[in-house]
Design an enzyme around this catalytic site. Structure first.
Site, mmCIF file in Angstrom:
data_model
loop_
_atom_site.group_PDB
_atom_site.id
_atom_site.type_symbol
_atom_site.label_atom_id
_atom_site.label_comp_id
_atom_site.label_asym_id
_atom_site.label_seq_id
_atom_site.Cartn_x
_atom_site.Cartn_y
_atom_site.Cartn_z
ATOM 1 N N TYR A 50 0.826 -1.204 0.000
ATOM 2 C CA TYR A 50 0.000 0.000 0.000
ATOM 3 C C TYR A 50 0.865 1.261 0.000
ATOM 4 C CZ TYR A 50 -3.640 3.352 1.018
ATOM 5 O OH TYR A 50 -4.482 4.432 0.934
ATOM 6 N N SER A 132 -3.033 14.567 6.678
ATOM 7 C CA SER A 132 -3.817 13.789 5.723
ATOM 8 C C SER A 132 -5.286 13.718 6.111
ATOM 9 C CB SER A 132 -3.257 12.370 5.620
ATOM 10 O OG SER A 132 -4.090 11.556 4.809
ATOM 11 N N GLN A 154 -5.129 18.582 4.383
ATOM 12 C CA GLN A 154 -5.555 18.059 3.090
ATOM 13 C C GLN A 154 -7.036 17.696 3.155
ATOM 14 O OE1 GLN A 154 -4.907 13.950 2.486
ATOM 15 N NE2 GLN A 154 -4.578 14.109 0.281
ATOM 16 N N TYR A 156 -10.034 15.792 1.175
ATOM 17 C CA TYR A 156 -10.661 15.002 0.119
ATOM 18 C C TYR A 156 -12.131 15.417 0.101
ATOM 19 C CZ TYR A 156 -6.842 11.615 -0.584
ATOM 20 O OH TYR A 156 -5.660 11.010 -0.904
ATOM 21 N N THR A 182 -7.258 17.920 -2.506
ATOM 22 C CA THR A 182 -6.716 16.927 -3.435
ATOM 23 C C THR A 182 -7.770 16.598 -4.484
ATOM 24 O OG1 THR A 182 -5.175 15.988 -1.828
ATOM 25 C CG2 THR A 182 -5.843 14.579 -3.643
ATOM 26 N N LYS A 308 -4.374 20.503 -5.179
ATOM 27 C CA LYS A 308 -3.337 19.486 -5.376
ATOM 28 C C LYS A 308 -3.792 18.499 -6.450
ATOM 29 C CE LYS A 308 -0.659 16.048 -2.748
ATOM 30 N NZ LYS A 308 -1.140 14.765 -3.299
ATOM 31 N N HIS A 332 -0.110 12.250 -7.517
ATOM 32 C CA HIS A 332 -0.375 11.369 -6.381
ATOM 33 C C HIS A 332 0.701 10.276 -6.262
ATOM 34 C CE1 HIS A 332 -3.776 11.139 -3.507
ATOM 35 N NE2 HIS A 332 -3.322 9.927 -3.267
#
Length: 436
Positions: A50, A132, A154, A156, A182, A308, A332
Site C-alpha cells: 500500500y 492527511s 488536506q 478530500y 486533493t 493538489k 499522487h
C-alpha cells in the site's frame, strides 16, 4: 542538531560522522533505495504494498523518476558560497526551507504512532506538514504534538458538504494555516499491488480517524444504524476478521472518537464500527465535483486554499480564475493513473501559465535534496516530500522521519553551494541542462 556557520549540510555531515566515532550510525539508511528496502523489511507485505505501490504497471512512478534523470545540474565555480540561505516566502510567511511534508494516508501501516510521529519530526525541523484527510490519528491529536509549528490540512472532497465543512472548521480550530484540496482521488486508482493482496485499509477501519473523530460523520453513522434497525433492534454484528480490525482501529482512536466509548470490547458489541466503515465508503469522494463547487469552500473558511493534482496549464489558469491561493503539481506519486504525465515534466508549463501569481509546489517523485534543487530550478516555489518520510517512519518512527527530512535539507544545501548558488532565489533554469 546544532547549527553550523558553514551551513546545514556541513552541520549534518558533522553530526553523523561525529556520532560514528562512538559507533553510532544513522537510524535510517541515507540512500533512497536502501531506505525503501529497509522499510519493506519493517512492515507487513500488505502494508508495504500500500505504501510503495502505484497504479497499473506503475509506469507513472517510473516516469516521475525518469523526468529527474533527464535533467542535469550545471555547476558554476569560483563563487562565494560560504553562507547559504535555504529560506523561502510561502503563503505570507518566511519558511526555513523550501520543503513541505506531503499528506500520506494510513500512516499506522508504517508505525503505531502514525501521524503523531510525523508531526513531531516536522515540528522539530520547522517544516510544514500537510495533515492527511485519511489519517490514522485525528488532526487535533497531531496539532497538540506539533505545538505552534506549521501545519496544513488536506481535504478530500466528500459526498457530504456538511462533513467537508466540519473538517475545514476543525482544521481552522487546530491551527492549520491552509487547506489543500486533493483533486485526483475522486475515484480510487487501479492499484495492482493492493488488488493482488485484496487489501484496502479503509475497509478494516484504518486511515479513517478524521472521520470517526468528527461529529458530523458520527451522526451519519448513527443515522445509518437507526435506518438498519428501524424494524427492530439492530442485530449484533457477526465477529469477522474485518470487524475485529475495524473495532481495534476505531477503539485506538481513544478520547477523540465520536463513535464508541469503552475500548475494543464495546466496539465489538456495537454495530457502529462496521457502519462507520460502510458510511466512509459511501461518502469518501465525489466524482461530480466541478470548478463551481469551490465557491462553497470560500464560505466555509478564510484560510488560503491550494489545489493538489493540477498538471495541465489550462487547469492552472482556471484555478487562478477561481481565486485559489496556490497549486500543487502532483500525480499522487503515480498511485492514480498509469501512464500519466510526470510531475517534473508538467511543472514548467504550469509555472509559466501561473506567472508568479500564486506559489507552485512540486510533489511526486522527489527522493532527495538534489531532486529538490532540480524542481526549484524549473520554477517550483517549494517541494513536497512523500514516500521517503513514510519509509523513515516505518524504520524508526519519529527519529526516522526526522533523519529523512534532515537529509533532504542537508543535500539541498550542499547541492546549492556546490552548484554555485547562495540562496534558493538564485536557482533557475540556467542551473540545469538537458541530459545528452
Amino acid at each position: 542538531m546544532a547549527d553550523d556557520d558553514r551551513g546545514y549540510g556541513r552541520a549534518t555531515q558533522s553530526e553523523v560522522y561525529r556520532a560514528g566515532l562512538s559507533g553510532i550510525r544513522p537510524a535510517v539508511p541515507v540512500d533512497a533505495e536502501a531506505l525503501e528496502r529497509a522499510a519493506r523489511k519493517a512492515v507487513s507485505a500488505e502494508a508495504f504494498a500500500y505504501l510503495a505501490g502505484g497504479a497499473g504497471a506503475e509506469s507513472t512512478m517510473a516516469a516521475n523518476r525518469a523526468a529527474f534523470a533527464r535533467r542535469q545540474i550545471w555547476p558554476r565555480v569560483l563563487r562565494d558560497v560560504s553562507t547559504r540561505d535555504l529560506s523561502i516566502e510561502l503563503l505570507g510567511r518566511r519558511r526555513a526551507t523550501p520543503f513541505v511534508l506531503s499528506p500520506i494516508g494510513v500512516a499506522e501501516l508504517a508505525h503505531a504512532e502514525a501521524d503523531v510521529a510525523v508531526g513531531r519530526a516536522a515540528a522539530a525541523l520547522d517544516v510544514p506538514y500537510v495533515l492527511s484527510n485519511q489519517a490514522s490519528r485525528p488532526m487535533e491529536e497531531v496539532a497538540a504534538a506539533m505545538g505552534s509549528r506549521s501545519r496544513w490540512f488536506q481535504l478530500y472532497w466528500s459526498a457530504s458538504d456538511e462533513l467537508n465543512a466540519s473538517f475545514v472548521r476543525r482544521a481552522e480550530a487546530a491551527g492549520c494555516e491552509a487547506i489543500v484540496v486533493t483533486l485526483d482521488t475522486h475515484l480510487l486508482g487501479w492499484r495492482t499491488r493492493d488488488l493482488d493482496a485484496a487489501f484496502l485499509p479503509f475497509t478494516r477501519g484504518q486511515g479513517i480517524a478524521q472521520y470517526t473523530s468528527d461529529p458530523v460523520f458520527a451522526e451519519l453513522v448513527r443515522e445509518r444504524v437507526a435506518r438498519a434497525g428501524s424494524g427492530g433492534a439492530p442485530a449484533r454484528p457477526k465477529v469477522t476478521p474485518t470487524l475485529l480490525a475495524s473495532a481495534f482501529s476505531i477503539a485506538r482512536s481513544g478520547a477523540h472518537t465520536r463513535l464508541v466509548d469503552g475500548g475494543v470490547r464495546e466496539a465489538l458489541r456495537s454495530p457502529l464500527p462496521r457502519a462507520a466503515v460502510e458510511t466512509f465508503l459511501d461518502v469518501f469522494s465525489d466524482p461530480s465535483l466541478t470548478w463551481e463547487s469551490f465557491a462553497k469552500l470560500r464560505e466555509w473558511t478564510s484560510l488560503p486554499v491550494l489545489l493538489k493534482g493540477v498538471v495541465h496549464p489550462d487547469d492552472a489558469a482556471k484555478a487562478l480564475d477561481h481565486g485559489v491561493d496556490g497549486l500543487v503539481v502532483s500525480n499522487h506519486g503515480g498511485r492514480q493513473i498509469d501512464g500519466s504525465v510526470a510531475t517534473l515534466d508538467a511543472l514548467p508549463g504550469v509555472v509559466e501559465r501561473v506567472g508568479g501569481r500564486v506559489p507552485v509546489i512540486l510533489d511526486s517523485g522527489v527522493r532527495g535534496g538534489a531532486d529538490a534543487f532540480t524542481a526549484l530550478a524549473l520554477g517550483a516555489t517549494a517541494v513536497g516530500i512523500g514516500r521517503p518520510y513514510a519509509y523513515g517512519l516505518a524504520v524508526a518512527g519519529t527519529d526516522g522521519v526526522r533523519e529523512v527530512v534532515r537529509n533532504h535539507i542537508a543535500e539541498l544545501d550542499l547541492t546549492m553551494g556546490l552548484a554555485g548558488h547562495r540562496s534558493v532565489e538564485e536557482i533557475g533554469p540556467d542551473s540545469l541542462r538537458e541530459a545528452g
